[in-house]
Design a protein around this motif. Sequence first.
Motif, PDB file in Angstrom:
ATOM      1  N   TYR A   1       0.832  -1.205   0.000  1.00 53.50           N
ATOM      2  CA  TYR A   1       0.000   0.000   0.000  1.00 53.50           C
ATOM      3  C   TYR A   1       0.865   1.252   0.000  1.00 53.50           C
ATOM      4  O   TYR A   1       0.571   2.213  -0.703  1.00 53.50           O
ATOM      5  CB  TYR A   1      -0.949  -0.003   1.202  1.00 53.50           C
ATOM      6  CG  TYR A   1      -2.308  -0.534   0.838  1.00 53.50           C
ATOM      7  CD1 TYR A   1      -2.524  -1.910   0.796  1.00 53.50           C
ATOM      8  CD2 TYR A   1      -3.344   0.310   0.501  1.00 53.50           C
ATOM      9  CE1 TYR A   1      -3.746  -2.412   0.424  1.00 53.50           C
ATOM     10  CE2 TYR A   1      -4.580  -0.194   0.126  1.00 53.50           C
ATOM     11  CZ  TYR A   1      -4.778  -1.551   0.099  1.00 53.50           C
ATOM     12  OH  TYR A   1      -5.981  -2.057  -0.288  1.00 53.50           O
TER      13      TYR A   1
ATOM     14  N   ARG B   1       2.296  -6.063  -4.161  1.00 52.95           N
ATOM     15  CA  ARG B   1       2.197  -4.856  -4.995  1.00 52.95           C
ATOM     16  C   ARG B   1       1.791  -5.251  -6.410  1.00 52.95           C
ATOM     17  O   ARG B   1       0.902  -4.641  -7.022  1.00 52.95           O
ATOM     18  CB  ARG B   1       3.534  -4.119  -5.025  1.00 52.95           C
ATOM     19  CG  ARG B   1       3.479  -2.803  -5.729  1.00 52.95           C
ATOM     20  CD  ARG B   1       4.830  -2.155  -5.696  1.00 52.95           C
ATOM     21  NE  ARG B   1       5.780  -2.920  -6.495  1.00 52.95           N
ATOM     22  CZ  ARG B   1       6.265  -2.489  -7.660  1.00 52.95           C
ATOM     23  NH1 ARG B   1       5.908  -1.329  -8.115  1.00 52.95           N
ATOM     24  NH2 ARG B   1       7.115  -3.223  -8.342  1.00 52.95           N
TER      25      ARG B   1
ATOM     26  N   ILE C   1      -1.920  -6.290  -6.382  1.00 60.60           N
ATOM     27  CA  ILE C   1      -2.876  -5.179  -6.285  1.00 60.60           C
ATOM     28  C   ILE C   1      -2.935  -4.437  -7.607  1.00 60.60           C
ATOM     29  O   ILE C   1      -3.999  -4.012  -8.059  1.00 60.60           O
ATOM     30  CB  ILE C   1      -2.477  -4.224  -5.131  1.00 60.60           C
ATOM     31  CG1 ILE C   1      -2.638  -4.930  -3.786  1.00 60.60           C
ATOM     32  CG2 ILE C   1      -3.322  -2.974  -5.150  1.00 60.60           C
ATOM     33  CD1 ILE C   1      -2.198  -4.111  -2.616  1.00 60.60           C
ATOM     34  N   LYS C   2      -1.762  -4.312  -8.267  1.00 61.49           N
ATOM     35  CA  LYS C   2      -1.756  -3.596  -9.542  1.00 61.49           C
ATOM     36  C   LYS C   2      -2.528  -4.358 -10.605  1.00 61.49           C
ATOM     37  O   LYS C   2      -2.991  -3.764 -11.580  1.00 61.49           O
ATOM     38  CB  LYS C   2      -0.312  -3.376 -10.009  1.00 61.49           C
ATOM     39  CG  LYS C   2       0.250  -2.066  -9.536  1.00 61.49           C
ATOM     40  CD  LYS C   2       1.661  -1.895 -10.008  1.00 61.49           C
ATOM     41  CE  LYS C   2       1.734  -1.230 -11.359  1.00 61.49           C
ATOM     42  NZ  LYS C   2       3.137  -0.942 -11.718  1.00 61.49           N
TER      43      LYS C   2
ATOM     44  N   MET D   1     -10.199  -1.947   1.262  1.00 59.53           N
ATOM     45  CA  MET D   1      -9.142  -2.957   1.277  1.00 59.53           C
ATOM     46  C   MET D   1      -9.739  -4.316   1.622  1.00 59.53           C
ATOM     47  O   MET D   1      -9.470  -5.316   0.971  1.00 59.53           O
ATOM     48  CB  MET D   1      -8.104  -2.536   2.302  1.00 59.53           C
ATOM     49  CG  MET D   1      -6.994  -3.510   2.537  1.00 59.53           C
ATOM     50  SD  MET D   1      -5.659  -2.663   3.396  1.00 59.53           S
ATOM     51  CE  MET D   1      -5.510  -3.660   4.837  1.00 59.53           C
TER      52      MET D   1
ATOM     53  N   THR E   1     -10.253  -4.860  -2.506  1.00 55.43           N
ATOM     54  CA  THR E   1      -8.894  -5.103  -2.992  1.00 55.43           C
ATOM     55  C   THR E   1      -8.406  -6.506  -2.642  1.00 55.43           C
ATOM     56  O   THR E   1      -7.947  -7.240  -3.514  1.00 55.43           O
ATOM     57  CB  THR E   1      -7.934  -4.062  -2.404  1.00 55.43           C
ATOM     58  OG1 THR E   1      -8.538  -2.786  -2.486  1.00 55.43           O
ATOM     59  CG2 THR E   1      -6.645  -4.065  -3.152  1.00 55.43           C
ATOM     60  N   ILE E   2      -8.521  -6.874  -1.356  1.00 55.74           N
ATOM     61  CA  ILE E   2      -7.933  -8.155  -0.955  1.00 55.74           C
ATOM     62  C   ILE E   2      -8.617  -9.346  -1.634  1.00 55.74           C
ATOM     63  O   ILE E   2      -7.930 -10.190  -2.214  1.00 55.74           O
ATOM     64  CB  ILE E   2      -7.921  -8.287   0.584  1.00 55.74           C
ATOM     65  CG1 ILE E   2      -6.903  -7.292   1.146  1.00 55.74           C
ATOM     66  CG2 ILE E   2      -7.556  -9.699   1.008  1.00 55.74           C
ATOM     67  CD1 ILE E   2      -6.733  -7.349   2.617  1.00 55.74           C
TER      68      ILE E   2
ATOM     69  N   MET F   1      -7.521  -9.400  -5.321  1.00 59.38           N
ATOM     70  CA  MET F   1      -6.123  -9.667  -5.666  1.00 59.38           C
ATOM     71  C   MET F   1      -5.695 -11.069  -5.263  1.00 59.38           C
ATOM     72  O   MET F   1      -4.642 -11.527  -5.682  1.00 59.38           O
ATOM     73  CB  MET F   1      -5.212  -8.658  -4.974  1.00 59.38           C
ATOM     74  CG  MET F   1      -4.993  -8.972  -3.524  1.00 59.38           C
ATOM     75  SD  MET F   1      -3.731  -7.954  -2.810  1.00 59.38           S
ATOM     76  CE  MET F   1      -3.603  -8.702  -1.208  1.00 59.38           C
TER      77      MET F   1
END
Lengths: 259, 250
Positions: free
Chosen positions: B55, B132, B135-136, B157, B161-162, B165
């Motif tokens: 992050y 990283r 996430i990207k 998140m 996100t989590i 990803m």
Amino acid sequence: MTSLKSLFVPHRIVMMILFAALVVWCALSLRWDWIPQYAPLAAEGLWTTVWILVVTSILGFALAVPLGLAQAIGPWYLAAPARLFCTIIRGTPLLLQIWLLYYGLGSLFPQFPWIRSSELWPYLRQAWPYAVLALTLSYAGYEGEVMRGAFSGVAKGQLEAAKSFGMPRMTMFRCIWLPQAVRNVLPTLGGETILQLKATPLVATITVLDIYAVSSRVRSDTFIVYEPLLLLALVYMAIAGVITLGFRWFENKVPSAQR
Amino acid sequence: MTNVLELLGLAESAELLALSPPGWGGNLLRGLLNSLQIAFGAFGMGLIIGLFGAYGKLYGGPVLRDLLAIYTTVIRAVPELVLILILYYVGTDLINKAATAMGYDRVEISGIVAGIWVLGIVQGAYATEVLRGAIKAVPPGQIEAARAYGMPAFMTMRRVTIPAMMSFATPGLANLWLIATKDTALLAIVGFAELTLETRQAASSTRAYFTFFLAAGALYLLVTLFSGLIFGWIERWARRGQPSLKGGQP
């Protein structure tokens, strides 16, 4: 390469000044008086680290090519042992492999009189052959897996074109297949070589005098803890930097892969 | 059972590896337990560092990003063995200085805590890069949509996100877990009684080097293969609902 301009934004200048201050503080207030005394030994240790890295990487790669080939196109009786070898090497710690070879083989060999009387015995009594063997096998195990992907990643049309020209199989392998496979995995090979560099200090545990062993000796002789370790970390970072630059130079030399 | 072993000439090895005290099997298993404990702890600590690091690298300010870049570069360029020694001495020194400053005696730090602290920091650097990248790889529209709904950052998140990803991160995290289990062997060098050191002690006191080193290798291999199964299962779970890349039936 990062452009020079991006290096001179304000916060980076402040960070560089802070870093320079830290370096000056380290140079002035930590103890460095042991360096002249140990410099010759350190040079010897550095040389040992470098040659072990170079020799095991080259030998390991030479072993990885048949391993990858066997897994990619080999018949099952070649592919299965190759896959088993890679799984075992990748599934157990390198330290355990080094100790198995050094203590295991080292205690087995003296039991045979014909080995003791052979020409090789003076070498087999030293530690470095076991270190080289263990690191070579380890590199071959990891690289065999990489090369398997590399060989199957080469475009079919290339090989078919070579075949339709009537190229002999060895020539096809040497001129078409291997160069393209290696080119595709050059970045991975660079990373793996840095991993190999980071594995070399393990040979110090079987009494090979590499740069790590020299720093341990300084530590136990003079009871100075941090200074040798910091310098050692710096040396490894420098070697890793050289490897990175070398591979980048090599990547720029070879024609780039299809985009 | 014993007849079969004798037929194979393995009776002696079986005796050495017996679980009760004349054999050394109990010691090996205790070492394995210690190794696994450290690997779990270090992996967990690495994940936490990695999440914050990722992050920070993606959304942090320029100073934070540069500091994290230095952290990941340095950790990944220096051998784990050297890092273990440096972090071990720094950690024990700091704790002892703090203890004496507060008027306590010098404290003895347990091997497990030291091992987790040292390997956790190393794992954190690798986890930062893995997470990283993961996430990207999440389509930015999903995260933007969550923001547009006014979701707080932490909830975004946790809910968007989590989970999104996970499928990208699992292969890299599986690799990291295997590295964690194998890196515990390095703690043998600072004298912590994990599997490799127990093995070496057993081997050097009985002179049966091959028996013990091969047995320990088999234990490590079992852990590796079993973890492969578990991670395969996790990856399938993380990919549920996503179209398969191989094509065929959805």
